[in-house]
Motif scaffolding. Structure first.
Motif, PDB file in Angstrom:
ATOM      1  N   ASP A   8       0.850  -1.187   0.000  1.00 53.50           N
ATOM      2  CA  ASP A   8       0.000   0.000   0.000  1.00 53.50           C
ATOM      3  C   ASP A   8       0.884   1.234   0.000  1.00 53.50           C
ATOM      4  O   ASP A   8       1.846   1.321   0.774  1.00 53.50           O
ATOM      5  CB  ASP A   8      -0.884   0.027   1.251  1.00 53.50           C
ATOM      6  CG  ASP A   8      -2.022  -0.987   1.174  1.00 53.50           C
ATOM      7  OD1 ASP A   8      -2.020  -1.817   0.239  1.00 53.50           O
ATOM      8  OD2 ASP A   8      -2.901  -0.943   2.055  1.00 53.50           O
ATOM      9  N   ASP A  10       0.539   5.184   0.559  1.00 59.17           N
ATOM     10  CA  ASP A  10      -0.445   6.124   1.093  1.00 59.17           C
ATOM     11  C   ASP A  10      -0.068   7.584   0.890  1.00 59.17           C
ATOM     12  O   ASP A  10      -0.927   8.452   0.995  1.00 59.17           O
ATOM     13  CB  ASP A  10      -0.596   5.925   2.619  1.00 59.17           C
ATOM     14  CG  ASP A  10      -1.120   4.544   2.981  1.00 59.17           C
ATOM     15  OD1 ASP A  10      -1.474   3.764   2.084  1.00 59.17           O
ATOM     16  OD2 ASP A  10      -1.162   4.253   4.205  1.00 59.17           O
ATOM     17  N   HIS A 106      -5.485   2.643  -4.886  1.00 56.25           N
ATOM     18  CA  HIS A 106      -5.704   2.629  -3.444  1.00 56.25           C
ATOM     19  C   HIS A 106      -6.674   3.750  -3.043  1.00 56.25           C
ATOM     20  O   HIS A 106      -7.700   3.483  -2.450  1.00 56.25           O
ATOM     21  CB  HIS A 106      -4.345   2.788  -2.750  1.00 56.25           C
ATOM     22  CG  HIS A 106      -4.344   2.468  -1.292  1.00 56.25           C
ATOM     23  ND1 HIS A 106      -5.134   1.493  -0.721  1.00 56.25           N
ATOM     24  CD2 HIS A 106      -3.615   2.995  -0.255  1.00 56.25           C
ATOM     25  CE1 HIS A 106      -4.896   1.437   0.584  1.00 56.25           C
ATOM     26  NE2 HIS A 106      -3.989   2.338   0.896  1.00 56.25           N
ATOM     27  N   HIS A 110      -6.492   9.588   0.619  1.00 55.90           N
ATOM     28  CA  HIS A 110      -6.458   8.520   1.627  1.00 55.90           C
ATOM     29  C   HIS A 110      -7.022   9.006   2.958  1.00 55.90           C
ATOM     30  O   HIS A 110      -7.846   8.348   3.596  1.00 55.90           O
ATOM     31  CB  HIS A 110      -5.002   8.056   1.793  1.00 55.90           C
ATOM     32  CG  HIS A 110      -4.828   6.726   2.439  1.00 55.90           C
ATOM     33  ND1 HIS A 110      -5.141   6.487   3.753  1.00 55.90           N
ATOM     34  CD2 HIS A 110      -4.352   5.554   1.949  1.00 55.90           C
ATOM     35  CE1 HIS A 110      -4.864   5.216   4.046  1.00 55.90           C
ATOM     36  NE2 HIS A 110      -4.386   4.623   2.966  1.00 55.90           N
ATOM     37  N   HIS A 233       3.682  -1.438   3.846  1.00 57.61           N
ATOM     38  CA  HIS A 233       3.476  -0.041   3.432  1.00 57.61           C
ATOM     39  C   HIS A 233       4.765   0.547   2.884  1.00 57.61           C
ATOM     40  O   HIS A 233       5.827   0.404   3.497  1.00 57.61           O
ATOM     41  CB  HIS A 233       2.976   0.786   4.622  1.00 57.61           C
ATOM     42  CG  HIS A 233       1.530   0.528   4.927  1.00 57.61           C
ATOM     43  ND1 HIS A 233       1.110  -0.496   5.738  1.00 57.61           N
ATOM     44  CD2 HIS A 233       0.414   1.141   4.467  1.00 57.61           C
ATOM     45  CE1 HIS A 233      -0.216  -0.498   5.785  1.00 57.61           C
ATOM     46  NE2 HIS A 233      -0.673   0.496   5.020  1.00 57.61           N
TER      47      HIS A 233
HETATM   48 ZN   LIG Z   1      -3.325   2.840   2.871  1.00 58.36          ZN
END
Ligand SMILES: [Zn+2]
Length: 299
Positions: A8, A10, A106, A110, A233
């Motif tokens: 992910d 972000d 994603h 966010h 992440h």
């Molecule tokens: Zn995320």
């Protein structure tokens, strides 16, 4: 044993520094993974600060958040609008795809999604998805093939809105097995690939888990009989946890684990059942997250 590896991304910092570093780590080991990109404004600083309640402050200290995420992430979007990540990092996003990784969507914003999904209407959800998918499509010159909701914030309206996009699958919840979500009595055609393993920030600092024993603990949670899907992440494993993550990949390889993009897990799954999602508390995580309901897991 196959392990689906999901990355992910972000923030702007995670895209700019974490993604190239993870691409190097993975290519040195001939691993392909699934990257999920956030492409709209980076307001994650706002997100972290609004959670300044005792429980979250404790978690910030427990995970040593400033060294894990860097001070620039903690302040991003707090005093001025955050940068539109996809516009500044399009070459990095393309380079992950060109290196053979699966590229998915994603988030547009966010922080906004994580903080406000509970109050977003279907049309706001659709527009947020559409804005991000459009920019990511422009960057890649083709639509992203999959998606993963920020912070496991997903509900039936999100699943319905996602069914309007050409995603091959979605990974929006925690759970145990791949399933077709049923919304309003209708089975959607995009399978849901749940994340089965905890993230670093969920495990660390609890039950005696520290950076020294973290990898062993994570490996002990892998199982050849079950679906294994891990989320890392770009902001964490791609930067401050870079060495720990490399050791994890090497240790896992010694135990016969092979890492694959999430899409590869669908090809192997047989007899995918129907299921539903429900909002539940996830250990070590603030607020609720979407979980495969136990009925679905039993199948
Ligand atoms: Zn995320």
């Amino acid at each position: 044993m196959k392990v689906g590896l999901r990355i992910d991304v972000d923030t702007y910092r995670g895209t700019k520094y974490g993604v190239p570093s993870l691409c190097r780590i993975l290519s040195a080991r001939n691993i392909n993974a699934s990257f999920f990109f956030s492409v709209g404004p980076d307001n994650m600083g706002r997100h972290l600060w609004r959670l300044l309640r005792p429980k979250f402050l404790y978690k910030m200290l427990r995970t040593n958040a400033s060294s894990l995420y860097g001070w620039d992430i903690l302040f991003k979007g707090t005093f001025w609008p955050g940068p539109v990540i996809g516009k500044k990092t399009s070459d990095i996003i393309r380079s992950a795809r060109d290196a053979g990784h699966e590229v998915g969507f994603h988030a547009w914003d966010h922080h906004y999604w994580q903080a406000h999904l509970d109050n977003m209407t279907y049309s706001q959800i659709y527009h947020s998805l559409n804005r991000g998918v459009e920019l990511l499509t422009q960057i890649l010159e083709s639509p992203p093939i999959c998606s993963a909701a920020p912070g496991w914030k997903c509900n039936d309206a999100v699943l319905s809105a996602k069914s309007k996009f050409p995603f091959k699958y979605n990974s929006d919840c925690r759970g145990e097995s791949i399933f077709y979500p049923v919304v309003d009595g209708k089975r959607l055609r995009q399978p849901q690939i749940p994340v089965t393993l905890p993230t670093y920030d969920e495990l660390i600092g609890r039950n005696g888990i520290n950076n020294e024993n973290y990898n062993e603990r994570l490996i002990s949670l892998l199982s050849p009989e079950k679906l294994n899907v891990l989320t890392v992440h770009a902001e964490a494993e791609g930067i401050a946890l870079h060495d720990i993550f490399q050791r994890f990949l090497d240790l896992a390889k010694e135990r016969d684990c092979s890492f694959v993009p999430l899409g590869a897990l669908i090809d192997e799954a047989s007899g995918i059942k129907n299921g539903t999602i429900a909002a539940k508390e996830i250990a070590g995580r603030e607020g609720w997250g979407a979980c495969q309901s136990s009925d679905a897991a039993k199948g």
